[in-house]
Design a protein around this motif. Structure first.
Motif, PDB file in Angstrom:
ATOM      1  N   GLN A 178       1.080  -1.072   0.067  1.00 10.33           N
ATOM      2  CA  GLN A 178      -0.137   0.076  -0.106  1.00 10.33           C
ATOM      3  C   GLN A 178       0.914   1.108  -0.122  1.00 10.33           C
ATOM      4  O   GLN A 178       0.747   2.291  -0.759  1.00 10.33           O
ATOM      5  CB  GLN A 178      -0.720  -0.062   1.456  1.00 10.33           C
ATOM      6  N   GLN A 179       2.004   1.384   0.964  1.00 12.40           N
ATOM      7  CA  GLN A 179       3.040   2.281   0.885  1.00 12.40           C
ATOM      8  C   GLN A 179       3.382   2.846  -0.623  1.00 12.40           C
ATOM      9  O   GLN A 179       3.845   3.698  -1.141  1.00 12.40           O
ATOM     10  CB  GLN A 179       3.821   2.084   1.844  1.00 12.40           C
ATOM     11  N   CYS A 180       3.903   1.490  -1.310  1.00  6.98           N
ATOM     12  CA  CYS A 180       4.591   1.533  -2.379  1.00  6.98           C
ATOM     13  C   CYS A 180       3.641   2.392  -3.377  1.00  6.98           C
ATOM     14  O   CYS A 180       4.120   3.152  -4.084  1.00  6.98           O
ATOM     15  CB  CYS A 180       4.804   0.124  -3.004  1.00  6.98           C
ATOM     16  N   ILE A 181       2.254   1.994  -3.265  1.00  2.99           N
ATOM     17  CA  ILE A 181       1.327   2.646  -4.207  1.00  2.99           C
ATOM     18  C   ILE A 181       1.221   4.195  -3.888  1.00  2.99           C
ATOM     19  O   ILE A 181       1.361   5.151  -4.854  1.00  2.99           O
ATOM     20  CB  ILE A 181      -0.027   1.824  -4.055  1.00  2.99           C
ATOM     21  N   THR A 182       0.936   4.478  -2.711  1.00  7.04           N
ATOM     22  CA  THR A 182       0.643   5.875  -2.304  1.00  7.04           C
ATOM     23  C   THR A 182       1.777   6.812  -2.594  1.00  7.04           C
ATOM     24  O   THR A 182       1.662   7.845  -2.631  1.00  7.04           O
ATOM     25  CB  THR A 182       0.224   5.845  -0.724  1.00  7.04           C
ATOM     26  N   SER A 183       3.043   6.323  -2.203  1.00  7.36           N
ATOM     27  CA  SER A 183       4.268   6.984  -2.615  1.00  7.36           C
ATOM     28  C   SER A 183       4.507   7.177  -4.006  1.00  7.36           C
ATOM     29  O   SER A 183       5.355   8.163  -4.434  1.00  7.36           O
ATOM     30  CB  SER A 183       5.407   6.302  -1.885  1.00  7.36           C
ATOM     31  N   GLY A 184       3.907   6.672  -4.822  1.00  6.45           N
ATOM     32  CA  GLY A 184       4.376   6.676  -6.212  1.00  6.45           C
ATOM     33  C   GLY A 184       5.677   6.104  -6.636  1.00  6.45           C
ATOM     34  O   GLY A 184       6.337   6.785  -7.422  1.00  6.45           O
ATOM     35  N   ASP A 185       6.139   5.397  -5.836  1.00  9.05           N
ATOM     36  CA  ASP A 185       7.776   4.826  -6.028  1.00  9.05           C
ATOM     37  C   ASP A 185       7.930   4.293  -7.410  1.00  9.05           C
ATOM     38  O   ASP A 185       8.946   4.319  -7.884  1.00  9.05           O
ATOM     39  CB  ASP A 185       7.908   3.821  -5.054  1.00  9.05           C
ATOM     40  N   ARG A 186       6.803   3.560  -7.837  1.00  6.76           N
ATOM     41  CA  ARG A 186       7.209   2.879  -9.256  1.00  6.76           C
ATOM     42  C   ARG A 186       6.666   3.768 -10.633  1.00  6.76           C
ATOM     43  O   ARG A 186       6.488   3.099 -11.395  1.00  6.76           O
ATOM     44  CB  ARG A 186       6.393   1.658  -9.276  1.00  6.76           C
ATOM     45  N   LEU A 187       6.395   5.052 -10.558  1.00  7.44           N
ATOM     46  CA  LEU A 187       5.897   5.822 -11.577  1.00  7.44           C
ATOM     47  C   LEU A 187       6.851   5.717 -12.732  1.00  7.44           C
ATOM     48  O   LEU A 187       6.407   5.544 -13.774  1.00  7.44           O
ATOM     49  CB  LEU A 187       5.626   7.166 -11.033  1.00  7.44           C
TER      50      LEU A 187
END
Length: 233
Positions: A178-187
């Motif tokens: 969930q943190q990976c998604i909210t942080s936008g790490d993989r944009l």
């Protein structure tokens, strides 16, 4: 014209209109496919894994499936939503049976039609975060919701990263996912993956068109309501 004649003509007109409306409704319902394997839901079997390839493809399936197909989709594409609505559960059932594996290749050409102008890319990034956990049933549940019950409208629709994370949470994702998604790490990675998928799709069918399903180098006719059954053999 007499009143009697006028009434008769009016009655005939009403009957004709009723027949036309009934025919149109029947034709519309007849042309729409039924939801295949309705009630099955997403993948169940914990032996199914989700594998994020280096080129961005997300492979959902068991080890040594009978057949692997490529499915090209844009998260904002309404036709992709229809494909998942009508056939997503049947695909999940065949994946559980080991008859199919699916290589999902997501593109982002509809970004400009989203409210935030980057929804497709962010949804791809969210899918990458979920797939990185390797849990097949979790990714399947997330993917199915993303394209059906949670899909925003093409013209101006969008979901925030927090909303995407909530979908992942409902699918069983951990706090780290969930943190990976909210942080936008993989944009940035998602943009690269979308570019790779677009290039592969263009090479395969000479255009960017979603949804596209490929069986090897053969473009599958998804207008045939038995296409999943035929692929699964």
């Amino acid at each position: 014209m007499s009143s009697r004649t006028a009434y008769l003509l009016g009655g005939v007109a009403v009957v004709v209109i009723a027949i036309v409306v009934a025919y149109v409704m029947h034709s519309s319902s007849s042309s729409s496919p039924k939801v295949q394997a309705d009630g099955y839901g997403a993948v169940h079997d914990t032996a199914v894994s989700a594998l994020l390839d280096s080129d961005g493809a997300i492979v959902l399936g068991k080890t040594n499936p009978t057949k692997t197909i490529d499915v090209y989709e844009d998260p904002l594409c309404p036709q992709c939503g229809s494909l998942e609505h009508y056939y997503g559960q049947q695909i999940a059932k065949e994946i559980d049976a080991g008859k199919l594996a699916v290589r999902y290749r997501l593109v982002n050409f509809l970004d400009p039609k989203s409210g935030t102008k980057d929804y497709s890319t962010r949804a791809i990034a969210a899918g990458d975060c979920v797939a990185s956990a390797g849990d097949g049933p979790m990714f399947s549940k997330f993917h199915l919701a993303l394209f059906t019950t949670k899909q925003p409208a093409e013209e101006g629709g969008s979901l925030s990263n927090e909303q995407l994370a909530a979908i992942a949470k409902d699918a069983g994702a951990s706090q780290d996912v969930q943190q990976c998604i909210t942080s936008g790490d993989r944009l940035d990675e998602a943009r690269d993956h979308a570019t790779s998928a677009t290039s592969a799709l263009t090479s395969a069918i000479k255009q960017v068109q979603t949804p596209t399903v490929l069986d090897g180098d053969k473009n599958v006719d998804t207008g045939d309501s038995t296409w999943v059954t035929k692929l699964a053999g």
